[in-house]
Write a protein that holds these residues in place. Structure first.
Motif, PDB file in Angstrom:
ATOM      1  N   ILE A 280       0.817  -1.276  -0.009  1.00 59.42           N
ATOM      2  CA  ILE A 280      -0.076  -0.104  -0.108  1.00 59.42           C
ATOM      3  C   ILE A 280       0.828   1.223  -0.066  1.00 59.42           C
ATOM      4  N   ASP A 281       1.835   1.339   0.775  1.00 59.91           N
ATOM      5  CA  ASP A 281       2.847   2.337   0.785  1.00 59.91           C
ATOM      6  C   ASP A 281       3.329   2.649  -0.556  1.00 59.91           C
ATOM      7  N   TRP A 282       3.722   1.646  -1.086  1.00 60.81           N
ATOM      8  CA  TRP A 282       4.488   1.955  -2.334  1.00 60.81           C
ATOM      9  C   TRP A 282       3.703   2.253  -3.598  1.00 60.81           C
ATOM     10  N   CYS A 283       2.237   1.865  -3.662  1.00 62.07           N
ATOM     11  CA  CYS A 283       1.082   1.954  -4.454  1.00 62.07           C
ATOM     12  C   CYS A 283       0.987   3.439  -4.352  1.00 62.07           C
ATOM     13  N   LEU A 284       0.841   3.985  -3.327  1.00 65.30           N
ATOM     14  CA  LEU A 284       0.492   5.485  -2.864  1.00 65.30           C
ATOM     15  C   LEU A 284       1.742   6.213  -3.133  1.00 65.30           C
ATOM     16  N   LYS A 285       2.913   6.011  -3.358  1.00 65.44           N
ATOM     17  CA  LYS A 285       4.085   6.413  -3.487  1.00 65.44           C
ATOM     18  C   LYS A 285       4.487   6.563  -5.157  1.00 65.44           C
ATOM     19  N   SER A 286       3.813   5.691  -5.974  1.00 63.28           N
ATOM     20  CA  SER A 286       4.191   5.546  -7.186  1.00 63.28           C
ATOM     21  C   SER A 286       3.988   6.918  -7.883  1.00 63.28           C
ATOM     22  N   THR A 287       4.395   6.926  -9.335  1.00 60.95           N
ATOM     23  CA  THR A 287       4.091   8.102  -9.978  1.00 60.95           C
ATOM     24  C   THR A 287       2.870   7.949 -10.926  1.00 60.95           C
ATOM     25  N   ALA A 288       2.208   6.711 -10.762  1.00 61.35           N
ATOM     26  CA  ALA A 288       0.851   6.664 -11.462  1.00 61.35           C
ATOM     27  C   ALA A 288      -0.228   7.743 -10.965  1.00 61.35           C
ATOM     28  N   GLN A 292      -5.561   5.785 -11.088  1.00 59.41           N
ATOM     29  CA  GLN A 292      -5.098   4.558 -11.056  1.00 59.41           C
ATOM     30  C   GLN A 292      -4.496   3.728  -9.611  1.00 59.41           C
ATOM     31  N   ARG A 293      -3.779   4.742  -9.033  1.00 53.79           N
ATOM     32  CA  ARG A 293      -3.500   4.310  -7.509  1.00 53.79           C
ATOM     33  C   ARG A 293      -4.586   3.937  -6.647  1.00 53.79           C
TER      34      ARG A 293
END
Length: 371
Positions: A280-288, A292-293
């Motif tokens: 979840i952390d990396w989902c929200l910190k992604s550049t998408a 999409q996030r």
């Protein structure tokens, strides 16, 4: 045939040095590679085959490998097209000729007596795998911590073994290959090349399913350097959830098969929730794009396997317990809010760590275990 090598044990007896194949996957590691290779060459146990597998590096890593191979005949270099760490380790396994197999990452270092103590432990115990403690280091934040293995000899078929195994797994001792020594002829299943996260844990579970015994070694014998920016486990893609669930399902199936009289499922639930929290952390910190996030987050929150784990888990770490509680509500905005707060707090702690060299975050969140 070369003369047999012997080493002196702590009990002042002499044992033959059976060859250890040390497999080091290399990819764009020019900053740290020499440290790793030097730690291998400095081993007190001399009968080594050091296999450097260059996975299509675009920096000077390949040159460094070749340079060391010219200096020491124990070093073998394989150059291959980039294919990922699993393919790279499998190439090393295919080229190995040692009695034992050891892995190391190119940004880490082995303590001088790693090979000697681990080989001695297997020889004297007759077990199939040795597991040692390690020292985790984050030079950026100043975070350091020892992860110590219990001094145990375990047969997974015996009563009480499930508790020992699951506690060691939750303590981040059973999820990686580099704090272990394996017997080459007992490796029946290689690293899966169809997944990009959790392949280490799957390899170890497969090995232990075929060889259900191991010995724990208390000594700290490996230095693990945490690379926040460079780790592949810290990137995000929609496939990440599938990898996490694959690892969790494999652990549960392993326990069902290995411990037919029952086991504490809390450990399995905790493992999945910890990995989900990091996902979840990396989902929200992604550049998408945010849309999409949010859709990906909603998929995670609504997943039945993850919901079951959230209900059954009892994680010690407060941040993970809060995320589990939010997932139980099945309300995506609640999980989003909790995760955003958690990320903000993490940034503050990281800033404090960089400033005062006092990183206090648990390695379960500083390192993706891919359980």
């Amino acid at each position: 045939m070369p003369a047999a090598r012997y080493y002196q044990t702590r009990g002042n007896t002499f044992m033959e040095e059976k060859k250890i194949s040390l497999i080091i996957p290399v990819y764009n590691a020019q900053r740290t590679l020499e440290r790793c290779i030097e730690s291998a060459l400095a081993q007190s146990y001399k009968n080594l085959e050091i296999i450097l597998v260059n996975d299509g590096s675009t920096d000077r890593s390949g040159e460094i490998c070749d340079s060391y191979a010219e200096k020491d005949k124990r070093i073998k270099v394989i150059h291959k097209q980039n294919g990922g760490v699993s393919q790279t380790r499998n190439a090393g396994l295919a080229a190995s000729t040692g009695y034992y197999i050891q892995f190391a990452d190119s940004d880490d270092a082995l303590r001088r007596d790693f090979c000697r103590i681990m080989a001695q432990s297997l020889e004297q115990s007759g077990k199939s795998m040795a597991v040692c403690g390690y020292h985790a280091i984050n030079a950026t934040t100043g975070y350091e911590r020892d992860f110590t293995s219990p001094d145990v000899t375990v047969n997974l078929k015996e009563k009480g073994a499930s508790g020992i195994f699951l506690r060691m797994k939750e303590a981040d001792l059973m999820n990686v290959p580099w704090n272990k020594l394996f017997i080459r002829d007992k490796i029946k299943t290689t690293f899966r090349e169809d997944i990009a996260l959790g392949e280490d844990g799957l390899f170890i579970l497969a090995y232990m399913e075929d060889n259900p015994d191991f010995i724990g070694v208390e000594e700290i014998l490996y230095d693990y350097y945490i690379d926040i920016d460079g780790s592949l486990s810290r990137t995000y893609s929609p496939q990440r959830l599938r990898y996490v669930k694959t690892s969790s399902t494999a652990l549960r199936n392993f326990c069902d098969k290995m411990f037919p009289c029952g086991f504490d499922k809390i450990y399995v639930f905790n493992s999945l929730i910890k990995s989900t929290s990091v996902t979840i952390d990396w989902c929200l910190k992604s550049t998408a794009p945010f849309s999409q996030r949010y859709r990906d987050l909603k998929t995670i929150v609504r997943d039945e396997q993850i919901k079951e784990a959230a209900v059954g888990s009892q994680c010690e770490r407060l941040s993970v317990r809060v995320v589990a509680s939010a997932i139980k509500t099945q309300w995506t905005p609640a999980v989003l809010a909790i995760a955003e707060i958690k990320i903000l707090v993490r940034k503050l702690l990281d800033f404090k760590g960089k400033t005062f060299k006092a990183g206090q975050t648990d390695i379960g969140e500083r390192r993706e275990c891919a359980e």
